[in-house]
Design a protein around this motif. Structure first.
Motif, mmCIF file in Angstrom:
data_model
loop_
_atom_site.group_PDB
_atom_site.id
_atom_site.type_symbol
_atom_site.label_atom_id
_atom_site.label_comp_id
_atom_site.label_asym_id
_atom_site.label_seq_id
_atom_site.Cartn_x
_atom_site.Cartn_y
_atom_site.Cartn_z
ATOM 1 N N ILE A 1 33.681 48.219 31.977
ATOM 2 C CA ILE A 1 32.844 48.057 33.167
ATOM 3 C C ILE A 1 33.606 47.296 34.257
ATOM 4 C CG2 ILE A 1 30.564 48.185 32.128
ATOM 5 C CD1 ILE A 1 30.782 45.061 31.891
ATOM 6 N N LYS A 2 33.125 47.463 35.507
ATOM 7 C CA LYS A 2 33.709 46.722 36.626
ATOM 8 C C LYS A 2 33.188 45.291 36.597
ATOM 9 C CE LYS A 2 33.619 50.916 39.352
ATOM 10 N NZ LYS A 2 33.120 51.608 40.528
ATOM 11 N N VAL A 3 34.094 44.325 36.463
ATOM 12 C CA VAL A 3 33.685 42.927 36.351
ATOM 13 C C VAL A 3 33.432 42.303 37.723
ATOM 14 C CG1 VAL A 3 34.391 40.669 35.515
ATOM 15 C CG2 VAL A 3 34.966 42.699 34.220
ATOM 16 N N CYS A 4 34.167 42.804 38.738
ATOM 17 C CA CYS A 4 34.102 42.165 40.056
ATOM 18 C C CYS A 4 32.765 42.392 40.769
ATOM 19 C CB CYS A 4 35.251 42.642 40.931
ATOM 20 S SG CYS A 4 36.797 41.871 40.429
ATOM 21 N N ASP A 5 31.997 43.396 40.319
ATOM 22 C CA ASP A 5 30.669 43.570 40.891
ATOM 23 C C ASP A 5 29.809 42.348 40.602
ATOM 24 O OD1 ASP A 5 31.525 45.972 41.654
ATOM 25 O OD2 ASP A 5 30.326 47.162 40.265
ATOM 26 N N ARG A 6 30.035 41.760 39.425
ATOM 27 C CA ARG A 6 29.231 40.612 39.018
ATOM 28 C C ARG A 6 29.837 39.292 39.480
ATOM 29 N NH1 ARG A 6 28.321 40.627 32.801
ATOM 30 N NH2 ARG A 6 28.731 42.866 32.861
ATOM 31 N N PHE A 7 31.154 39.159 39.270
ATOM 32 C CA PHE A 7 31.813 37.883 39.585
ATOM 33 C C PHE A 7 32.645 38.020 40.861
ATOM 34 C CE2 PHE A 7 31.246 37.874 34.943
ATOM 35 C CZ PHE A 7 30.542 36.685 34.786
ATOM 36 N N THR A 8 31.945 38.269 41.983
ATOM 37 C CA THR A 8 32.668 38.595 43.211
ATOM 38 C C THR A 8 33.515 37.420 43.704
ATOM 39 O OG1 THR A 8 30.771 39.950 43.746
ATOM 40 C CG2 THR A 8 32.406 39.652 45.479
ATOM 41 N N ARG A 9 32.937 36.220 43.779
ATOM 42 C CA ARG A 9 33.677 35.080 44.323
ATOM 43 C C ARG A 9 34.906 34.789 43.463
ATOM 44 N NH1 ARG A 9 34.842 30.659 43.729
ATOM 45 N NH2 ARG A 9 33.564 30.238 41.906
ATOM 46 N N PHE A 10 34.728 34.870 42.144
ATOM 47 C CA PHE A 10 35.837 34.676 41.212
ATOM 48 C C PHE A 10 36.984 35.637 41.533
ATOM 49 C CE2 PHE A 10 37.915 35.836 37.172
ATOM 50 C CZ PHE A 10 38.325 34.594 36.741
ATOM 51 N N CYS A 11 36.624 36.906 41.755
ATOM 52 C CA CYS A 11 37.653 37.922 42.012
ATOM 53 C C CYS A 11 38.355 37.692 43.332
ATOM 54 C CB CYS A 11 37.021 39.306 42.006
ATOM 55 S SG CYS A 11 36.705 39.906 40.347
ATOM 56 N N VAL A 12 37.593 37.290 44.370
ATOM 57 C CA VAL A 12 38.205 37.063 45.685
ATOM 58 C C VAL A 12 39.225 35.940 45.586
ATOM 59 C CG1 VAL A 12 37.746 36.248 48.029
ATOM 60 C CG2 VAL A 12 36.257 37.953 46.984
ATOM 61 N N GLN A 13 38.868 34.863 44.836
ATOM 62 C CA GLN A 13 39.798 33.734 44.700
ATOM 63 C C GLN A 13 41.060 34.150 43.944
ATOM 64 O OE1 GLN A 13 37.883 30.030 43.830
ATOM 65 N NE2 GLN A 13 39.767 29.076 43.071
ATOM 66 N N THR B 1 48.897 28.222 41.339
ATOM 67 C CA THR B 1 48.439 27.697 40.049
ATOM 68 C C THR B 1 47.027 27.121 40.174
ATOM 69 O OG1 THR B 1 50.739 27.039 39.739
ATOM 70 C CG2 THR B 1 49.159 26.259 38.115
ATOM 71 N N CYS B 2 46.814 26.299 41.223
ATOM 72 C CA CYS B 2 45.505 25.643 41.376
ATOM 73 C C CYS B 2 44.410 26.681 41.622
ATOM 74 C CB CYS B 2 45.540 24.653 42.535
ATOM 75 S SG CYS B 2 46.570 23.245 42.180
ATOM 76 N N LEU B 3 44.695 27.663 42.502
ATOM 77 C CA LEU B 3 43.686 28.674 42.822
ATOM 78 C C LEU B 3 43.240 29.400 41.566
ATOM 79 C CD1 LEU B 3 44.872 30.347 46.155
ATOM 80 C CD2 LEU B 3 42.752 29.115 45.759
ATOM 81 N N VAL B 4 44.202 29.729 40.676
ATOM 82 C CA VAL B 4 43.840 30.461 39.462
ATOM 83 C C VAL B 4 43.173 29.528 38.454
ATOM 84 C CG1 VAL B 4 44.715 31.791 37.499
ATOM 85 C CG2 VAL B 4 45.661 32.155 39.758
ATOM 86 N N ALA B 5 43.776 28.343 38.243
ATOM 87 C CA ALA B 5 43.315 27.478 37.144
ATOM 88 C C ALA B 5 41.925 26.913 37.402
ATOM 89 C CB ALA B 5 44.322 26.352 36.934
ATOM 90 N N PHE B 6 41.587 26.653 38.685
ATOM 91 C CA PHE B 6 40.280 26.034 38.966
ATOM 92 C C PHE B 6 39.249 27.054 39.409
ATOM 93 C CE2 PHE B 6 43.289 22.438 39.798
ATOM 94 C CZ PHE B 6 42.991 21.777 38.623
ATOM 95 N N ASP B 7 39.486 28.323 39.105
ATOM 96 C CA ASP B 7 38.576 29.379 39.517
ATOM 97 C C ASP B 7 37.572 29.659 38.394
ATOM 98 O OD1 ASP B 7 37.401 31.361 40.900
ATOM 99 O OD2 ASP B 7 39.024 32.817 40.715
ATOM 100 N N THR B 8 36.330 29.289 38.623
ATOM 101 C CA THR B 8 35.292 29.611 37.633
ATOM 102 C C THR B 8 34.048 30.101 38.376
ATOM 103 O OG1 THR B 8 34.485 27.342 37.700
ATOM 104 C CG2 THR B 8 36.001 27.891 35.908
ATOM 105 N N GLN B 9 33.295 30.956 37.710
ATOM 106 C CA GLN B 9 32.012 31.379 38.266
ATOM 107 C C GLN B 9 31.044 31.643 37.116
ATOM 108 O OE1 GLN B 9 32.108 34.852 40.813
ATOM 109 N NE2 GLN B 9 30.130 34.346 41.723
ATOM 110 N N THR B 10 29.839 31.124 37.240
ATOM 111 C CA THR B 10 28.825 31.308 36.203
ATOM 112 C C THR B 10 27.722 32.194 36.741
ATOM 113 O OG1 THR B 10 29.316 29.026 35.628
ATOM 114 C CG2 THR B 10 27.469 30.050 34.490
ATOM 115 N N LYS B 11 27.314 33.162 35.940
ATOM 116 C CA LYS B 11 26.255 34.075 36.361
ATOM 117 C C LYS B 11 25.236 34.230 35.238
ATOM 118 C CE LYS B 11 26.640 35.937 40.461
ATOM 119 N NZ LYS B 11 26.802 37.145 41.246
ATOM 120 N N VAL B 12 23.969 34.337 35.613
ATOM 121 C CA VAL B 12 22.939 34.645 34.620
ATOM 122 C C VAL B 12 22.976 36.157 34.388
ATOM 123 C CG1 VAL B 12 20.491 34.614 34.103
ATOM 124 C CG2 VAL B 12 21.521 32.731 35.369
#
Lengths: 183, 183
Positions: free
Chosen positions: B128-140, B25-36
């Motif tokens: 589109i593939k989202v994980c190319d941009r938000f890699t850390r988010f996807c790994v978590q 729960t914590c890993l998913v709920a506190f997973d955020t990543q911001t990209k320009v």
């Protein structure tokens, strides 16, 4: 209702499960829709466009095959005394049934997860709603997923019967010790 | 190993399940990543962008709460003779454990189904593939889903123990008849 009644019930459940599984597979595999997107460019939607639907087709076919094999075993496997060989087969049946139920349920739910995105899209990921365009395709997939849940439920009941077949052989007082007399 | 050993094993399994469920729960709920994304336009990815991840957070929290309640019951519920009240509680525990295991497994697998699309995209649907941009988010999220499967496995084992607790009370010879003497 005697032991034979339960065995007959299990056979009925397995036959129903096979029918529903085959129906699910066919509904997904033969679902195609072609739409003209731009002037004369045609787009065709099939189950191969979504990885989760592909996996669902494989898993439901495999599960139908597995249940068929279990039916064949039923007709050739005489009920023996409850020690040794019976226990071994009952345990294997129980574990395989459990795995089968989880596999079908899992594949179906993964497909629901992906199919929901086709309905809702995702604004932040810029994913468009596919079902606005391919409505009939989506309705058929929805029907298939409902069938998939019916199949999972049938397989879960079968795996409960398998659990009953295994665990009633154990003593209620001593841990993991088989009963020595018949009651 | 006696009956107490099995009860202790169940407690250990439930505590482990709670820990892993809370971790998921914590890993998913506190997973955020911001990209320009474009010049100064920022995009933020959270679990709320994918419906399946939202459902996963609810289901894993609920499952952790359920296992906690079962632990409380364990510490207050004295083992009685095996007829009547015991059977009723054992059956309810068994059915709830089964449902819990399927719910966690299902929610997790639905999230995997949706998350796979974030990795692979879908050419025919123009996703589109989202994980190319938000890699850390996807790994978590990937790590969280692995934890989710560990939790499902633990809950499946607990539900097998519950099945054992119910079905060993039945006679091996007569269908759905309780044992009358203790062996």
């Amino acid at each position: 209702m005697n032991k034979l009644g339960l065995a007959r019930g299990e056979v009925h459940l397995r036959v129903s499960a096979i029918l529903v599984l085959v129906l699910t597979t066919c509904l997904v595999a033969f679902d195609t829709q072609t739409k003209v997107v731009f002037l004369s460019i045609e787009k065709k939607a099939t189950y191969k466009d979504l990885g989760a639907l592909k996996i669902l087709v494989y898993v439901t076919s495999a599960a139908a095959g597995y249940n068929f094999l279990q039916l064949c075993k039923h007709s050739t496997w005489p009920r023996k005394n409850f020690q040794g060989s019976y226990m071994c087969k009952a345990w294997i049946s129980f574990l395989l049934d459990q795995m089968g139920a989880y596999m079908v349920f899992g594949a179906n739910t993964a497909a629901v997860g992906a199919a929901m995105l086709a309905i809702t899209g995702s604004e932040s990921f810029q994913w468009i709603k596919v079902c606005d365009r391919f409505t009939r395709f989506c309705v058929q997939v929805g029907g298939a997923l409902l069938c998939g849940y019916v199949a999972s439920m049938l397989m879960a009941i079968v795996s409960t019967i398998s659990a009953y077949n295994v665990f009633r052989m154990y003593s209620p007082k001593w841990l993991l010790r088989l009963k020595t007399t018949s009651m």
